[in-house]
Design an enzyme around this catalytic site. Structure first.
Site, short mmCIF file in Angstrom:
data_model
loop_
_atom_site.label_atom_id
_atom_site.label_comp_id
_atom_site.label_asym_id
_atom_site.label_seq_id
_atom_site.Cartn_x
_atom_site.Cartn_y
_atom_site.Cartn_z
N LYS A 196 0.86 -1.18 0.00
CA LYS A 196 0.00 0.00 0.00
C LYS A 196 0.89 1.23 0.00
O LYS A 196 1.97 1.24 0.61
CB LYS A 196 -0.88 0.03 1.24
CG LYS A 196 -2.14 0.87 1.07
CD LYS A 196 -3.16 0.16 0.20
CE LYS A 196 -4.47 0.91 0.12
NZ LYS A 196 -5.50 0.16 -0.61
N GLY A 221 -20.85 6.34 4.46
CA GLY A 221 -19.88 6.75 3.44
C GLY A 221 -20.46 6.59 2.05
O GLY A 221 -20.82 5.48 1.63
N GLY A 223 -18.98 7.68 -1.01
CA GLY A 223 -18.01 7.97 -2.06
C GLY A 223 -18.32 7.15 -3.29
O GLY A 223 -19.44 6.67 -3.48
N VAL A 254 -17.56 4.08 -4.15
CA VAL A 254 -18.05 2.73 -3.86
C VAL A 254 -19.38 2.77 -3.11
O VAL A 254 -20.33 2.09 -3.47
CB VAL A 254 -17.01 1.93 -3.07
CG1 VAL A 254 -17.57 0.56 -2.69
CG2 VAL A 254 -15.73 1.76 -3.88
#
Length: 352
Positions: free
Chosen positions: A78, A174, A176, A178
């Site tokens: 990552k 959330g 966003g 996705v």
């Protein structure tokens, strides 16, 4: 720093600084036992440099587990670019980061993540071949959301013995790329949504387009629903939030949803089915890996759709073994990685 690396089992940690662009980047490689480390590049603000390092280390480990359980020939990595608080040249920053990735000579393949775009990947690709999610390859978000839907269906079938999502009450945290895509899919499946986000404009969109009920961010945990679907940042399942949760299933796209391993056992004690994040949200990584390998869309879609079957088997094995799904998934991933690492060491002995 080394204590943190040892705790997460990280292979190596790379820090980069470019004075000309203001780049401050971190690349964490958890393992390359199964192949080149792969994982997205996060581009957000952090309170401290140490916070950014911890984020990279935790996420890299998750990518290793995700790749192992998805059957991908990759280890986990990552990267984090600390978003400057002062004005900056975004393209110059990404070009500089591309040079950092190139220095690792294929040990790490980068891709989109929170805060990065396909155009950012295009700039990175000017400096290195070790990148996916360019404009030509596409955005992984639709595949992440598809995997989440398959995972939710699997959990609903397992816990409620229900073959569809009609009437299922789901709280999405959330909205966003996705989270909003998940909301769209769930609405088409007949689910009833409650939503929240830190951006009121996104909440308004979900309310208008998906007839969702809106709640304040702090109120989402206590919402009376069947499923809690975290689709934002990590660490949202902790000693403060878990006692509030009324849902019987937790299944969402966010990485590192558990703040600590003990929080997973706390959910199990409350008889809440926690669907391991790095299994249910692996659709994006599957896309990233297979797109980088030039696989066709049908192959990618088929493998993402298999996430539901993977989870069904995990739930069944968990029930017979009396091991919570998240702990069982950890064991399975670690076993796969350990076996690959042992095989690699044996190969090196033969060569020498």
């Amino acid at each position: 720093m080394f204590t943190q690396m040892e705790y997460q089992g990280t292979s190596d940690l790379h820090l980069f600084h470019d004075a000309a662009t203001g780049l401050k980047a971190i690349i964490a490689i958890h393992s390359t036992a199964l192949g080149a480390a792969i994982g997205g590049c996060r581009f957000i603000e952090y309170n401290t440099d140490d916070d950014a390092i911890q984020d990279a280390l935790r996420l890299a480990k998750g990518m290793s587990y995700k790749a192992a359980l998805a059957g991908l020939p990759h280890g986990g990595g990552k990267s984090v670019i600390i978003k400057p608080r002062q004005p900056f040249d975004r393209r110059a920053l990404m070009l500089a980061f591309g040079e950092c990735v190139q220095q690792l000579q294929g040990r790490y393949i980068t891709a989109m993540d929170s805060g990065t775009l396909t155009t950012d990947m295009d700039a990175i690709a000017e400096k290195t071949q070790w990148v996916s999610c360019t404009s030509a390859a596409g955005d992984p978000s639709p595949y992440t959301s598809l995997g989440v839907i398959e995972g939710i269906k699997s959990a609903v079938k397992y816990l409620f013995d229900k073959d569809n999502l009609e009437g299922i009450r789901i709280a999405i945290q959330g909205l966003g790329h996705v989270g909003m895509a998940v909301a769209s899919h769930l609405t088409m499946e007949g689910a009833h949504l409650t939503v929240t986000d830190t951006k009121t404009s996104l909440i308004k969109t979900a309310v208008e387009e998906y007839k969702a009920t809106a709640v304040a961010p702090d109120d989402i945990y206590a919402t009376d629903v069947d499923i809690f679907c975290p689709c934002g940042l990590g660490g949202v399942l902790n000693k403060n939030t878990i006692p509030q949760i009324k849902a019987q299933i937790i299944a969402g796209s966010a990485n590192n949803q558990l703040l600590t391993p003990e929080d997973g056992y706390a959910l199990d004690r409350r008889q809440i089915l926690y669907v391991p994040d790095y299994v249910i949200n692996s659709g994006g990584l599957i896309f990233v890996a297979l797109a980088h390998a030039n696989e066709d869309q049908q192959t990618i879609h088929h493998q993402v759709a298999n996430i539901g079957q993977t989870l069904t088997q995990l739930f069944r094995t968990s029930q017979t073994s009396a091991i919570p799904p998240f702990a069982l998934a950890n064991q399975q991933a670690e076993s796969i990685i350990s076996a690959a690492a042992s095989h690699s060491r044996d190969d090196k002995r033969v060569i020498s």
